[in-house]
Design an enzyme around this catalytic site. Structure first.
Site, PDB file in Angstrom:
ATOM      1  N   ASP A 195      -5.719  10.577   1.073  1.00 19.16           N
ATOM      2  CA  ASP A 195      -4.218  10.281   0.845  1.00 19.16           C
ATOM      3  C   ASP A 195      -4.288   9.823  -0.777  1.00 19.16           C
ATOM      4  O   ASP A 195      -4.413   8.562  -0.677  1.00 19.16           O
ATOM      5  CB  ASP A 195      -3.824   9.256   2.024  1.00 19.16           C
TER       6      ASP A 195
ATOM      7  N   HIS B 254       5.767  -5.828   0.968  1.00 13.63           N
ATOM      8  CA  HIS B 254       6.757  -4.655   1.174  1.00 13.63           C
ATOM      9  C   HIS B 254       6.950  -4.502   2.661  1.00 13.63           C
ATOM     10  O   HIS B 254       7.922  -3.724   3.060  1.00 13.63           O
ATOM     11  CB  HIS B 254       6.228  -3.392   0.976  1.00 13.63           C
TER      12      HIS B 254
ATOM     13  N   ASP C 180       3.559  -9.807  -8.088  1.00 14.02           N
ATOM     14  CA  ASP C 180       3.183  -8.279  -8.081  1.00 14.02           C
ATOM     15  C   ASP C 180       4.094  -7.431  -8.895  1.00 14.02           C
ATOM     16  O   ASP C 180       5.183  -7.950  -9.231  1.00 14.02           O
ATOM     17  CB  ASP C 180       3.285  -8.125  -6.456  1.00 14.02           C
TER      18      ASP C 180
ATOM     19  N   HIS D 221       5.205  -4.729  -8.018  1.00 14.91           N
ATOM     20  CA  HIS D 221       6.106  -4.085  -7.302  1.00 14.91           C
ATOM     21  C   HIS D 221       7.325  -5.032  -6.776  1.00 14.91           C
ATOM     22  O   HIS D 221       6.933  -5.948  -6.581  1.00 14.91           O
ATOM     23  CB  HIS D 221       5.509  -3.528  -5.998  1.00 14.91           C
TER      24      HIS D 221
ATOM     25  N   ASP E 144      -1.277  -6.492  -9.767  1.00 11.42           N
ATOM     26  CA  ASP E 144      -1.112  -4.941 -10.494  1.00 11.42           C
ATOM     27  C   ASP E 144      -0.264  -5.187 -11.488  1.00 11.42           C
ATOM     28  O   ASP E 144      -0.018  -4.230 -12.132  1.00 11.42           O
ATOM     29  CB  ASP E 144      -0.761  -4.135  -9.239  1.00 11.42           C
TER      30      ASP E 144
ATOM     31  N   TYR F  65      -5.176  -3.514  -8.387  1.00  7.67           N
ATOM     32  CA  TYR F  65      -6.101  -2.055  -8.054  1.00  7.67           C
ATOM     33  C   TYR F  65      -7.000  -1.630  -9.087  1.00  7.67           C
ATOM     34  O   TYR F  65      -7.798  -0.875  -8.871  1.00  7.67           O
ATOM     35  CB  TYR F  65      -5.035  -0.808  -7.499  1.00  7.67           C
TER      36      TYR F  65
HETATM   37  C1  X5A Z   1       1.196  -4.555  -2.047  1.00 10.05           C
HETATM   38  C2  X5A Z   1       1.307  -3.209  -2.996  1.00 10.05           C
HETATM   39  C3  X5A Z   1       1.921  -1.053  -3.522  1.00 10.05           C
HETATM   40  C4  X5A Z   1       2.298   0.049  -2.919  1.00 10.05           C
HETATM   41  C5  X5A Z   1       2.606   1.515  -3.733  1.00 10.05           C
HETATM   42  C6  X5A Z   1       2.941   2.866  -2.943  1.00 10.05           C
HETATM   43  N1  X5A Z   1       1.769  -2.080  -2.630  1.00 10.05           N
HETATM   44  N2  X5A Z   1       3.403   3.773  -4.054  1.00 10.05           N
HETATM   45  O1  X5A Z   1       0.945  -3.277  -4.278  1.00 10.05           O
HETATM   46 ZN    ZN Z   2       2.099  -4.361  -5.879  1.00  9.03          ZN
END
Ligand code: X5A
Ligand code: ZN
Length: 681
Positions: A24, A139, A176, A178, A269, A309
């Protein structure tokens, strides 16, 4: 009660068993090595052994239900016995999530690890700490897994702390890259939890592409004003953009909010090299962010891993965070200190959106910008990282290798000084070293003929008096230790601070320090003939210095701390820190002279916050040796405990105007002052 000390580290290898079993491309970056490599790097820097090990535990069902629905809990529970095909099917019900047979167990450990950290901090077993957990949480929503998250670890921790410890004000900082939309939804109507998130947004093009991630989502109902979104509309944001966001948005709100506990949704990230974030901030910026947050809630700070990441970038950033929690000197920030236009626009808009809710913003004349700058990133200035090279049109893989090499070199250039921070003072100080609440490094005073030789070239007429000569001897002995980097900081008493400072500055520059920041608090005759450009003087006093105008390198700030409480934080964050970070000194001298216009809490905060600069190298010259003041300064310098900074009160309109005028006057020179685009930036 004794101040809590120590840093907790919560980690359980078991959480590396949660992994993706099929192919994935969306989820394959959330790997077990994120945890193991971070922990290995912590061991490498000898940081694990310096922390208090706190074991993880499984979060209970009851604890998970503080935030989630029983339906969600049951679905998660049911995956434990599923085969791969079934796991794949359930995973497909969510946006970016994967189940493994051990995911449920790991997610419960992630919740429990976070709660263990909260307990350790709230019971005073430690002062602060970090939990390395997987799967992440921010999230995840009441009824859904999302974006690699099953249970919302930090949100559960917030609810838990409210119930178990009766907390009324909790700050959640989500750095983060996001948007933690899950956390936003959970606390949207809750005024007791202030949620701040910055995130890659690109005008809603970036995942999760929600309207409610924009700056105008300020919270709902009773929670109106307690949700702060700072959307980044361009990639490539760097150290200066993040620091500007802290100075001009988060920190003033956080000080006004005055939290009892700070939780960090700590995704890395947002750091350089990350394939998701595409940002440029280097690991040491997280030391600064951590250091700032340590000044809130009496130091009660719980950092909980979310995303991140790029394994090298992630693990170095985790180390920077933990080192800072342990109280080590903060490494100097790199790169040109100026936020980019797009960042300034976002900052201006979130300030405008929050103006109705925060007293500190009430008198600002910020308004929302309708036409944001176009999407093409303006060419960035020299920045020592590979992403800003406009020629670098390379594949993802090469890019990652390039970042790896950059980080390798970069981290070698970052000083990792030997802990703990040493503070020097002379043995015969009347502030009595032995009365100070912290261990200090005693220094022998300098020999008289040595001093005479040192100062004979300059200020000879000032040093005729024996008393002054003697105090200069003390002062120079301490300063010397700092200049030679034998200690990190020091305190010298002086019956004539202005004279001592003049000699100290001269001596430091001659020693080879190229940029010295000098903050003088109280009445003084600034002694002229300071080397231009090598010294930046900020003079804080009650009365207008008659006939003196401020210049780029000699700034006068009239400020009398409010009798009701500490309103100086607004001047510190809105003016002094931005100027200081723009200047990037390699030594800071703070002098407290006669008739100081700041109280002890304001001065403590000044010392604490300026430790983010010059690798925490601070030389304090004290003419006012009131015991409580000396204690607070010593405490702030050693960082052994966070002094109680007292009650924060918002600044008056008159004071806001004062800062505004200074900001307008100096923002072309000191670019970190920029927080709106109105005046022809
Ligand atoms: C915890 C986090 C990122 C999800 C990305 C999905 N989630 N495209 O960094
Ligand atoms: Zn994130």
């Amino acid at each position: 009660a004794a101040m809590a000390s120590g840093t907790a580290l919560v980690y359980d290898e078991e959480m590396t068993t949660h992994k993706l079993l099929w192919s994935d491309p969306v989820c394959d970056i959330e790997v077990p090595e994120r945890l193991s490599s971070s922990y290995e790097q912590l061991k490498c820097y000898n940081l694990v052994e310096r922390c208090v090990h706190v074991p993880a535990r499984e979060g209970s069902e009851e604890e998970i239900l503080l935030v989630h629905s029983s339906e969600h809990l049951e679905v998660a529970k049911s995956t434990q016995t599923m085969n791969e095909e079934e796991l794949k099917r359930v995973s497909g019900n969510y946006d970016a999530f994967f189940f493994h047979p051990n995911t449920y167990h790991c997610a419960r450990l992630a919740v429990g690890a976070t709660l263990q950290l909260v307990d350790a901090v709230m019971t005073g077993k430690v002062c602060n700490g970090m939990a390395l957990v997987r799967p992440p949480g921010h999230h995840s929503q009441k009824n859904a897994a999302n974006g690699f998250c099953l249970f919302n670890n930090v949100a559960i921790a917030g609810e838990y702390a409210k119930r178990k410890y009766g907390l009324q004000r909790i700050l959640i900082v989500d750095w983060d890259v996001h948007h933690g939309q899950g956390t936003q939804y959970i606390f949207e109507e809750d005024p007791s939890v202030l949620y701040f998130s910055w995130h890659r947004y690109e005008h809603q093009e970036f995942w999760p592409s929600l309207k409610e991630s924009d700056y105008d989502a300020v919270g709902l109902g009773r929670g109106e004003g307690f949700n702060i979104n700072l959307p980044w509309n361009k990639v490539g944001m760097g150290n200066s953009d993040y620091l500007a966001a802290f100075f001009h948005v988060l920190l003033p709100m956080a000080f006004e909010f005055d939290p009892e506990l700070v939780l960090v949704s700590s995704g890395y990230d947002s750091g350089i090299g990350d394939p998701e974030g595409q940002m440029n901030a280097t690991p040491e910026v997280f030391a600064h962010l951590t250091h700032f947050l340590m000044q809130l809630a009496n130091g009660k700070l719980c950092v909980v891993l979310e995303g991140g990441y790029h394994l090298k970038s992630l693990s170095e950033s985790v180390c920077m965070t933990v080192k800072t929690l342990l109280g080590d000197p903060v490494p100097q920030i790199t790169g040109e200190m100026a936020p980019c236009l797009s960042a300034i626009e976002s900052i201006q808009n979130v300030r405008a959106a929050h103006k109705p809710y925060w007293k500190w913003l009430a008198y600002e004349d910020t308004s929302v910008l309708q036409n944001l700058s176009t999407k093409s990133h303006p060419p960035k200035k020299a920045n020592p990282n590979p992403f800003t090279d406009p020629e670098s049109k390379i594949t993802n893989n090469d890019e990652s290798v390039k970042v790896e090499r950059f980080l390798e070199l970069h981290m070698k250039n970052i000083l990792f000084p030997v802990p703990p921070i040493k503070t020097a003072t002379t043995a015969d100080s009347k502030g009595s070293a032995h009365l100070l609440p912290v261990p200090v490094h005693l220094v022998k005073e300098m020999d008289k003929t040595e001093i005479k030789a040192l100062v004979s070239g300059f200020y000879a007429d000032l040093v005729k008096e024996d008393k002054i000569l003697h105090s200069l001897g003390n002062m120079l002995a301490v300063l010397d230790k700092i200049l030679k980097k034998e200690v990190c900081n020091g305190i010298a008493e002086s019956p004539r601070a202005a004279v001592s400072v003049a000699v100290a500055l001269r001596h430091s520059v001659q020693f080879g320090f190229q940029r010295v920041l000098c903050i003088f608090v109280g009445d003084m005759q600034i002694i002229p003939n300071i080397e231009d450009g090598k010294i930046l003087m900020i003079h804080i006093c009650e009365n207008e210095q008659s006939g003196k105008t401020s210049s780029k390198h000699c700034i006068s700030l009239n400020w009398k701390e409010d009798a009701e409480g500490n309103d100086f934080f607004s001047a510190l964050l809105g003016f002094i820190l931005p100027v200081a970070y723009s200047y990037q000194p390699n030594l800071t001298v703070i002098a407290i002279g006669p008739n100081r216009s700041l109280g002890i809490s304001g001065i403590s905060l000044l010392f604490a916050l300026l430790q983010g600069l010059a690798e925490s190298r601070i030389f304090a010259v004290m003419e006012d040796t009131e015991m409580n003041l000396m204690r607070s300064v010593a405490k702030a310098l050693v960082g052994a405990s966070t002094p109680d900074f007292g009650v924060y009160v918002p600044p008056t309109q008159e004071k806001v105007t004062k800062i505004k005028i200074l900001r307008d006057q100096f923002q072309q020179e000191w670019k970190m002052l920029q927080c709106s685009v109105k005046d022809g930036i």
